[in-house]
Design a protein around this motif. Sequence first.
Motif, short mmCIF file in Angstrom:
data_model
loop_
_atom_site.label_atom_id
_atom_site.label_comp_id
_atom_site.label_asym_id
_atom_site.label_seq_id
_atom_site.Cartn_x
_atom_site.Cartn_y
_atom_site.Cartn_z
N MET A 1 0.84 -1.19 0.00
CA MET A 1 0.00 0.00 0.00
C MET A 1 0.88 1.24 0.00
N ASN A 2 0.29 2.32 -0.51
CA ASN A 2 1.06 3.56 -0.55
C ASN A 2 0.27 4.69 0.11
N ARG A 3 0.96 5.80 0.33
CA ARG A 3 0.38 6.97 0.97
C ARG A 3 0.35 8.17 0.03
N ILE A 4 0.28 7.94 -1.27
CA ILE A 4 0.33 9.03 -2.23
C ILE A 4 -0.80 10.03 -1.99
N LYS A 5 -2.02 9.54 -1.79
CA LYS A 5 -3.16 10.44 -1.57
C LYS A 5 -2.95 11.32 -0.34
N GLU A 6 -2.45 10.72 0.74
CA GLU A 6 -2.21 11.50 1.96
C GLU A 6 -1.21 12.63 1.71
N VAL A 7 -0.15 12.32 0.99
CA VAL A 7 0.87 13.34 0.70
C VAL A 7 0.30 14.42 -0.22
N ASP A 9 -2.84 15.34 -0.47
CA ASP A 9 -3.77 16.14 0.34
C ASP A 9 -3.02 17.10 1.25
N ARG A 10 -1.97 16.59 1.91
CA ARG A 10 -1.19 17.42 2.83
C ARG A 10 -0.55 18.60 2.11
N LYS A 11 -0.12 18.38 0.87
CA LYS A 11 0.53 19.44 0.10
C LYS A 11 -0.44 20.29 -0.71
N GLY A 12 -1.72 19.89 -0.72
CA GLY A 12 -2.71 20.64 -1.49
C GLY A 12 -2.54 20.49 -3.00
N ILE A 13 -2.08 19.33 -3.44
CA ILE A 13 -1.82 19.09 -4.85
C ILE A 13 -2.91 18.17 -5.41
N LYS A 14 -3.37 18.50 -6.60
CA LYS A 14 -4.42 17.72 -7.27
C LYS A 14 -3.82 16.52 -8.01
N GLN A 15 -4.60 15.47 -8.08
CA GLN A 15 -4.17 14.27 -8.78
C GLN A 15 -3.93 14.54 -10.26
N ILE A 16 -4.74 15.39 -10.86
CA ILE A 16 -4.59 15.69 -12.30
C ILE A 16 -3.22 16.35 -12.56
N TRP A 17 -2.77 17.20 -11.64
CA TRP A 17 -1.47 17.85 -11.79
C TRP A 17 -0.36 16.80 -11.72
N MET A 28 -4.88 6.45 -14.07
CA MET A 28 -3.78 5.67 -13.49
C MET A 28 -3.39 6.24 -12.13
N VAL A 29 -3.21 7.55 -12.05
CA VAL A 29 -2.83 8.18 -10.78
C VAL A 29 -3.95 7.99 -9.75
N HIS A 30 -5.18 8.11 -10.19
CA HIS A 30 -6.31 7.89 -9.29
C HIS A 30 -6.30 6.46 -8.74
N SER A 31 -5.95 5.50 -9.58
CA SER A 31 -5.82 4.11 -9.14
C SER A 31 -4.73 3.97 -8.08
N TYR A 32 -3.62 4.70 -8.27
CA TYR A 32 -2.54 4.68 -7.28
C TYR A 32 -3.04 5.23 -5.95
N THR A 33 -3.74 6.36 -5.99
CA THR A 33 -4.16 7.01 -4.75
C THR A 33 -5.21 6.21 -4.00
N ARG A 34 -5.93 5.37 -4.70
CA ARG A 34 -6.95 4.52 -4.05
C ARG A 34 -6.41 3.13 -3.74
N ASN A 35 -5.13 2.92 -3.99
CA ASN A 35 -4.47 1.64 -3.76
C ASN A 35 -5.11 0.49 -4.52
N ILE A 47 7.48 10.02 -8.51
CA ILE A 47 6.45 10.70 -7.72
C ILE A 47 7.08 11.40 -6.52
N ALA A 48 7.99 10.71 -5.84
CA ALA A 48 8.67 11.32 -4.69
C ALA A 48 9.45 12.56 -5.12
N GLU A 49 10.11 12.47 -6.25
CA GLU A 49 10.88 13.61 -6.75
C GLU A 49 9.95 14.77 -7.11
#
Length: 69
Positions: A1-7, A9-17, A28-35, A47-49
Amino acid sequence: MNRIKEVLDRKGIKQIWLAEQLGKSYNMVHSYTRNKRQPSIDDLYKIAEILNVDIKELLVSNKPEQNNK
């Protein structure tokens, strides 16, 4: 599992961006954020970069927490 959505949200960044920066579709990114899917290691590093975070912030530990009793 990942924490992409949490990060995001914390940074105020949209998935589309993130999808645009990563060169992936929004779906694809939405699938990542929903695990529902997990990014490859290469994509996780990208993504981390992009989000300017340590890759560890995007991961959920697989080790149980130890109680110091």
